[in-house]
Design a protein around this motif. Sequence first.
Motif, PDB file in Angstrom:
ATOM      1  N   THR A   1       0.805  -1.224   0.000  1.00 25.34           N
ATOM      2  CA  THR A   1       0.000   0.000   0.000  1.00 25.34           C
ATOM      3  C   THR A   1       0.836   1.270   0.000  1.00 25.34           C
ATOM      4  O   THR A   1       0.327   2.342  -0.366  1.00 25.34           O
ATOM      5  CB  THR A   1      -0.944   0.032   1.218  1.00 25.34           C
ATOM      6  OG1 THR A   1      -0.162  -0.047   2.423  1.00 25.34           O
ATOM      7  CG2 THR A   1      -1.916  -1.139   1.175  1.00 25.34           C
ATOM      8  N   ARG A   2       2.103   1.145   0.386  1.00 26.18           N
ATOM      9  CA  ARG A   2       2.985   2.314   0.453  1.00 26.18           C
ATOM     10  C   ARG A   2       4.363   1.935  -0.101  1.00 26.18           C
ATOM     11  O   ARG A   2       5.331   1.801   0.672  1.00 26.18           O
ATOM     12  CB  ARG A   2       3.091   2.825   1.891  1.00 26.18           C
ATOM     13  CG  ARG A   2       1.765   3.333   2.468  1.00 26.18           C
ATOM     14  CD  ARG A   2       1.890   3.574   3.951  1.00 26.18           C
ATOM     15  NE  ARG A   2       0.662   4.065   4.533  1.00 26.18           N
ATOM     16  CZ  ARG A   2       0.391   5.364   4.758  1.00 26.18           C
ATOM     17  NH1 ARG A   2       1.273   6.287   4.416  1.00 26.18           N
ATOM     18  NH2 ARG A   2      -0.752   5.732   5.308  1.00 26.18           N
ATOM     19  N   PRO A   3       4.458   1.722  -1.402  1.00 24.42           N
ATOM     20  CA  PRO A   3       5.737   1.333  -2.006  1.00 24.42           C
ATOM     21  C   PRO A   3       6.839   2.317  -1.640  1.00 24.42           C
ATOM     22  O   PRO A   3       6.616   3.521  -1.544  1.00 24.42           O
ATOM     23  CB  PRO A   3       5.447   1.365  -3.509  1.00 24.42           C
ATOM     24  CG  PRO A   3       3.958   1.225  -3.615  1.00 24.42           C
ATOM     25  CD  PRO A   3       3.390   1.891  -2.400  1.00 24.42           C
ATOM     26  N   GLY A   4       8.030   1.768  -1.440  1.00 22.77           N
ATOM     27  CA  GLY A   4       9.162   2.604  -1.066  1.00 22.77           C
ATOM     28  C   GLY A   4       9.359   2.720   0.432  1.00 22.77           C
ATOM     29  O   GLY A   4      10.320   3.358   0.893  1.00 22.77           O
ATOM     30  N   SER A   5       8.480   2.105   1.222  1.00 27.03           N
ATOM     31  CA  SER A   5       8.635   2.140   2.673  1.00 27.03           C
ATOM     32  C   SER A   5       9.899   1.398   3.092  1.00 27.03           C
ATOM     33  O   SER A   5      10.316   0.419   2.463  1.00 27.03           O
ATOM     34  CB  SER A   5       7.417   1.502   3.353  1.00 27.03           C
ATOM     35  OG  SER A   5       6.255   2.284   3.158  1.00 27.03           O
ATOM     36  N   ARG A   6      10.497   1.855   4.182  1.00 24.02           N
ATOM     37  CA  ARG A   6      11.680   1.201   4.759  1.00 24.02           C
ATOM     38  C   ARG A   6      11.250   0.561   6.074  1.00 24.02           C
ATOM     39  O   ARG A   6      10.773   1.248   6.976  1.00 24.02           O
ATOM     40  CB  ARG A   6      12.791   2.207   5.002  1.00 24.02           C
ATOM     41  CG  ARG A   6      13.302   2.885   3.724  1.00 24.02           C
ATOM     42  CD  ARG A   6      14.367   3.902   4.056  1.00 24.02           C
ATOM     43  NE  ARG A   6      13.849   4.914   4.976  1.00 24.02           N
ATOM     44  CZ  ARG A   6      14.559   5.464   5.950  1.00 24.02           C
ATOM     45  NH1 ARG A   6      15.800   5.091   6.171  1.00 24.02           N
ATOM     46  NH2 ARG A   6      14.031   6.393   6.735  1.00 24.02           N
TER      47      ARG A   6
ATOM     48  N   GLY B   1      12.305  -6.915  -4.217  1.00 28.23           N
ATOM     49  CA  GLY B   1      12.628  -5.505  -4.088  1.00 28.23           C
ATOM     50  C   GLY B   1      12.094  -4.827  -2.848  1.00 28.23           C
ATOM     51  O   GLY B   1      12.350  -3.639  -2.643  1.00 28.23           O
ATOM     52  N   ALA B   2      11.373  -5.567  -2.008  1.00 30.79           N
ATOM     53  CA  ALA B   2      10.831  -4.953  -0.788  1.00 30.79           C
ATOM     54  C   ALA B   2      11.960  -4.595   0.165  1.00 30.79           C
ATOM     55  O   ALA B   2      12.867  -5.393   0.406  1.00 30.79           O
ATOM     56  CB  ALA B   2       9.855  -5.912  -0.115  1.00 30.79           C
ATOM     57  N   SER B   3      11.906  -3.383   0.713  1.00 34.66           N
ATOM     58  CA  SER B   3      12.918  -2.940   1.675  1.00 34.66           C
ATOM     59  C   SER B   3      12.475  -3.339   3.079  1.00 34.66           C
ATOM     60  O   SER B   3      12.014  -2.511   3.872  1.00 34.66           O
ATOM     61  CB  SER B   3      13.114  -1.421   1.574  1.00 34.66           C
ATOM     62  OG  SER B   3      14.104  -0.991   2.487  1.00 34.66           O
TER      63      SER B   3
END
Length: 286
Positions: free
Chosen positions: A92-97, A120-122
């Motif tokens: 729901t919030r791509p780019g989250s760390r 690619g998930a951080s």
Amino acid sequence: MGRTRARDTEHPQARLDHGGLARVVPSEFTTGFELIVDETPQSHVDLDDPTHLHFEYIVRMGAVIDQLAAGPLTAVHLGAGALTLPRYIEATRPGSRQQVIELEAPLVALVRENLPLPRGASIRLRIGDAREGIARLPSALVESCDLVVSDVYSGAQTPAHLTSIEFYRELSALLSPGGVLLVNVADGPGLAFARRQLATIAEVLPEIAVLADTQVLKGRHFGNLVMAASSAPLPTEWLPRMLAAGPHPAKIAQGAEARAFLQGARVVTDADAVPSPRPDASLFLR
């Protein structure tokens, strides 16, 4: 009438360091898979749809997360389970760390092999005790987390050292101004444990809310209560209507009602902390 979950050796499983058994099995009630630890359902994951949150308390945590400011989040999760919420946030919030701390290395290996994370998930997985792991997180996370989630269970109980004011002070140090702490608390009739937990959290983060099934919130039967807390007003404007609509109707207690809930409860310290109550085994018969 509930039915017992089939016990078999056909599904992926791992013996945990504490001696228990973790299994990944297809859900009997919906799409996806469940992580079962010592016959206690711990997590549900739908690999085809990470936004599908099945367990009721996780739905409520997701509802709070959805209210946070738009965009990627910096989040720390204590307790991995099957990584349901980290997957949800990634979807729901791509780019989250995200950082996840989990005590059981065999559980992490079982989940990663059989319920792989999105490419690619951080999402950084760290092995160790939740409280000790907080101290080993990168210093850049201090005062920079939008979200901290504490959902740690040894079997069906939260360990005592993860219930005290000293512990919650350590968690609050990670939060950015306006960052939110979410805690999953399990308790039964009377809610003595839950009331003390909310009183303890409120001593550190004064803006509080409790989300739960109405009957659980009234202390009539055992269940999960999601406690949300922050140093700033919580973003809960739309939550009452959302929770009442379901698919799992619930209630949010905030403001004066939340303060009334904890009234008279003593703050928990490291010196007098105890594990959360053990639920009756029949709770997990569906």
